[in-house]
Structures are given as structure tokens and as C-alpha cells.
Motif scaffolding. Structure first.
Motif, PDB file in Angstrom:
ATOM      1  N   ILE A  95     -10.608   3.054  -2.329  1.00 55.53           N
ATOM      2  CA  ILE A  95     -11.423   3.664  -2.077  1.00 55.53           C
ATOM      3  C   ILE A  95     -12.252   3.581  -1.387  1.00 55.53           C
ATOM      4  O   ILE A  95     -12.504   1.809  -2.321  1.00 55.53           O
ATOM      5  CB  ILE A  95     -11.696   4.698  -3.572  1.00 55.53           C
ATOM      6  N   LEU A  96     -12.642   3.338  -0.842  1.00 56.55           N
ATOM      7  CA  LEU A  96     -13.941   2.729  -0.191  1.00 56.55           C
ATOM      8  C   LEU A  96     -15.716   3.350  -0.123  1.00 56.55           C
ATOM      9  O   LEU A  96     -15.902   4.190  -0.636  1.00 56.55           O
ATOM     10  CB  LEU A  96     -14.253   2.097   1.721  1.00 56.55           C
ATOM     11  N   TYR A  97     -17.113   2.286  -0.147  1.00 57.41           N
ATOM     12  CA  TYR A  97     -17.978   2.794  -0.188  1.00 57.41           C
ATOM     13  C   TYR A  97     -18.427   2.959   1.687  1.00 57.41           C
ATOM     14  O   TYR A  97     -19.090   1.615   1.523  1.00 57.41           O
ATOM     15  CB  TYR A  97     -19.318   3.033  -1.266  1.00 57.41           C
ATOM     16  N   VAL A  98     -19.598   3.030   1.996  1.00 56.40           N
ATOM     17  CA  VAL A  98     -20.058   3.508   3.391  1.00 56.40           C
ATOM     18  C   VAL A  98     -21.432   3.078   2.550  1.00 56.40           C
ATOM     19  O   VAL A  98     -22.452   4.663   2.680  1.00 56.40           O
ATOM     20  CB  VAL A  98     -19.338   4.429   4.068  1.00 56.40           C
ATOM     21  N   VAL A  99     -22.935   2.232   2.909  1.00 57.07           N
ATOM     22  CA  VAL A  99     -23.720   1.987   2.331  1.00 57.07           C
ATOM     23  C   VAL A  99     -24.227   3.080   3.074  1.00 57.07           C
ATOM     24  O   VAL A  99     -25.995   3.828   2.347  1.00 57.07           O
ATOM     25  CB  VAL A  99     -23.820   0.405   2.077  1.00 57.07           C
ATOM     26  N   HIS A 100     -24.418   2.752   5.090  1.00 57.52           N
ATOM     27  CA  HIS A 100     -25.317   3.697   5.419  1.00 57.52           C
ATOM     28  C   HIS A 100     -25.220   5.335   5.298  1.00 57.52           C
ATOM     29  O   HIS A 100     -25.641   6.039   5.505  1.00 57.52           O
ATOM     30  CB  HIS A 100     -25.156   3.145   6.843  1.00 57.52           C
ATOM     31  N   LEU A 101     -24.322   5.508   4.722  1.00 55.10           N
ATOM     32  CA  LEU A 101     -24.166   7.189   4.339  1.00 55.10           C
ATOM     33  C   LEU A 101     -24.692   7.228   3.218  1.00 55.10           C
ATOM     34  O   LEU A 101     -24.135   8.587   2.615  1.00 55.10           O
ATOM     35  CB  LEU A 101     -22.464   7.264   4.773  1.00 55.10           C
ATOM     36  N   ARG A 102     -24.082   6.613   2.209  1.00 58.52           N
ATOM     37  CA  ARG A 102     -23.982   5.851   0.480  1.00 58.52           C
ATOM     38  C   ARG A 102     -23.128   7.619   0.036  1.00 58.52           C
ATOM     39  O   ARG A 102     -23.108   8.947  -0.292  1.00 58.52           O
ATOM     40  CB  ARG A 102     -25.544   6.599   0.038  1.00 58.52           C
ATOM     41  N   LYS A 103     -21.728   7.119   0.784  1.00 54.73           N
ATOM     42  CA  LYS A 103     -20.513   8.078   0.588  1.00 54.73           C
ATOM     43  C   LYS A 103     -19.924   7.160   0.150  1.00 54.73           C
ATOM     44  O   LYS A 103     -19.480   6.015   0.665  1.00 54.73           O
ATOM     45  CB  LYS A 103     -20.391   9.137   1.656  1.00 54.73           C
ATOM     46  N   TYR A 104     -18.456   7.709  -0.847  1.00 53.21           N
ATOM     47  CA  TYR A 104     -17.564   7.055  -1.169  1.00 53.21           C
ATOM     48  C   TYR A 104     -16.026   7.822   0.067  1.00 53.21           C
ATOM     49  O   TYR A 104     -15.828   9.053   0.541  1.00 53.21           O
ATOM     50  CB  TYR A 104     -16.910   7.618  -2.337  1.00 53.21           C
ATOM     51  N   PHE A 105     -15.022   7.111   0.567  1.00 50.14           N
ATOM     52  CA  PHE A 105     -14.155   7.688   1.394  1.00 50.14           C
ATOM     53  C   PHE A 105     -13.140   7.269   1.121  1.00 50.14           C
ATOM     54  O   PHE A 105     -12.635   6.025  -0.133  1.00 50.14           O
ATOM     55  CB  PHE A 105     -13.696   7.053   2.540  1.00 50.14           C
ATOM     56  N   ILE A 106     -11.925   7.782   1.314  1.00 50.65           N
ATOM     57  CA  ILE A 106     -10.172   7.312   0.373  1.00 50.65           C
ATOM     58  C   ILE A 106      -9.166   7.753   1.678  1.00 50.65           C
ATOM     59  O   ILE A 106      -9.376   8.674   2.616  1.00 50.65           O
ATOM     60  CB  ILE A 106      -9.829   8.890  -0.107  1.00 50.65           C
ATOM     61  N   MET A 107      -8.944   6.446   1.894  1.00 49.45           N
ATOM     62  CA  MET A 107      -7.547   6.003   2.710  1.00 49.45           C
ATOM     63  C   MET A 107      -6.350   6.891   2.414  1.00 49.45           C
ATOM     64  O   MET A 107      -5.843   7.035   1.888  1.00 49.45           O
ATOM     65  CB  MET A 107      -7.175   4.525   3.086  1.00 49.45           C
ATOM     66  N   GLU A 108      -7.073   7.791   3.864  1.00 49.67           N
ATOM     67  CA  GLU A 108      -5.465   8.909   3.833  1.00 49.67           C
ATOM     68  C   GLU A 108      -4.554   9.030   5.266  1.00 49.67           C
ATOM     69  O   GLU A 108      -4.043  10.430   5.183  1.00 49.67           O
ATOM     70  CB  GLU A 108      -5.696  10.413   3.654  1.00 49.67           C
TER      71      GLU A 108
END
Length: 180
Positions: A95-108
Motif C-alpha cells: 500500500i502506498l499513499y500518493v501525496v498530490h492526490l491524497r489517495k491510497y493505492f495497492i499494488m495489483e
């Protein structure tokens, strides 16, 4: 003799406690969030290869992921959005958090350009955007271009309480992403 034995035992308890405290603090630091500057790009159904919402690491195949198809969710920690990269860079389920989008992402998923960049030692992730079906390629590409960054700050293994912008990035063939 008994007195010195108690002193030894007391010293031993203190030593064991000190070692345990050191091990626990080292373990905590090893799992702490890390800020990484990297390239972030985006992809959707129309520019996935092949055009689809298929992902390389679906949950149904036993991977530690959440989705069976690439998915744009509200981007919370408990409901992250699909991202792709080289699996040597980030393992499936990371799981990552992209600061300029203010969203969490998961590697899939996997990403060919990310693979090439990782072989050169460059961090690169590709963020899923949009629905699980075809949409206006022009509108999707314009939205993808808007969120692309060469030097994005991304938090790896982030805490679960960072601010989240829950608006979808691309919906109804419209760019709805909010940038920060």
C-alpha cells in the motif's frame, strides 16, 4: 553469596529488558513509513495491455491484494485504488499513499514502462484511473496527463489516517481528480 546472586539476577533482568527494548524499537523503525520521490503516471481500461481491467495479481489467484480487476475506489486506506509497477520494486499487496492526490493505492498489476525504469534504478508507479470498461480515450488521456508527475512524493507503508480526497479521479468521461 545470596545477595550477589540477586544482584546478578537483577542485572540480567535489566540487560534482557534493554535488549528487548532495542529489538522492538528497531523493528518499529524497520516498518515505519518511508517517503520516496518517484514518477507517477496513470492508465485506464483503454490503454491497459490488452485493453481491459485485467490485472496481473488478482485476489482470486491467491495474491495478497484486494481486487480481481483494476479498480478505482474512493482511495481510503481500507479501500485503496489499483496501481501497477515492477513486482521487484513493490510486492503485490503493498500500500502506498500518493501525496498530490491524497489517495491510497495497492499494488495489483504490472507496468512495462515501470519495469524498464526499475531496471535503471528509477522508481515509477502507474495508477489506475476510471471505470472497468471502455471510455473516451481523449478524455481519459487528458486526465492521466493531469496527474502525471516526474517527482511525486509517495509514502510507502503509510499510516492509515492520512487525509483522503474521496472524489473519483475520472468518471462519466470527465476529469474529476483534485490535485494538492
Amino acid at each position: 553469596f545470596r545477595l550477589s546472586r540477586n544482584k546478578k539476577a537483577s542485572k540480567m533482568k535489566v540487560s534482557v529488558f534493554a535488549v528487548l527494548a532495542c529489538v522492538l524499537s528497531c523493528a518499529w523503525f524497520a516498518h515505519a513509513a518511508t517517503n520516496v520521490t518517484m514518477t507517477t503516471t496513470s492508465y485506464g481500461y483503454d490503454d491497459n495491455s490488452p485493453p481491459s481491467a485485467e490485472i496481473a495479481f488478482p485476489h482470486k489467484d491467491g495474491y495478497p491484494t484486494l481486487h480481481n480487476l483494476a479498480t478505482e475506489t474512493n482511495g481510503t486506506y481500507g479501500n485503496p485504488i489499483t496501481f501497477a509497477t515492477n513486482k521487484a520494486e513493490y510486492k503485490p499487496g503493498t500500500i502506498l499513499y500518493v501525496v498530490h492526490l491524497r489517495k491510497y493505492f495497492i499494488m495489483e498489476d504490472e507496468c512495462g514502462d515501470c519495469d524498464a525504469d526499475w531496471k535503471k534504478g528509477k522508481h515509477h508507479i502507474d495508477l489506475w484511473m476510471g471505470p472497468q470498461h471502455s471510455s473516451s480515450s481523449g478524455a481519459l488521456n487528458a486526465c492521466e496527463d493531469k496527474v502525471t508527475r516526474d517527482n511525486a512524493i509517495v509514502i510507502v507503508d503509510p499510516p492509515n489516517n492520512l487525509p483522503v480526497e474521496t472524489t473519483l479521479m475520472f468518471q462519466n468521461n470527465q476529469r474529476t481528480v483534485k490535485l494538492f
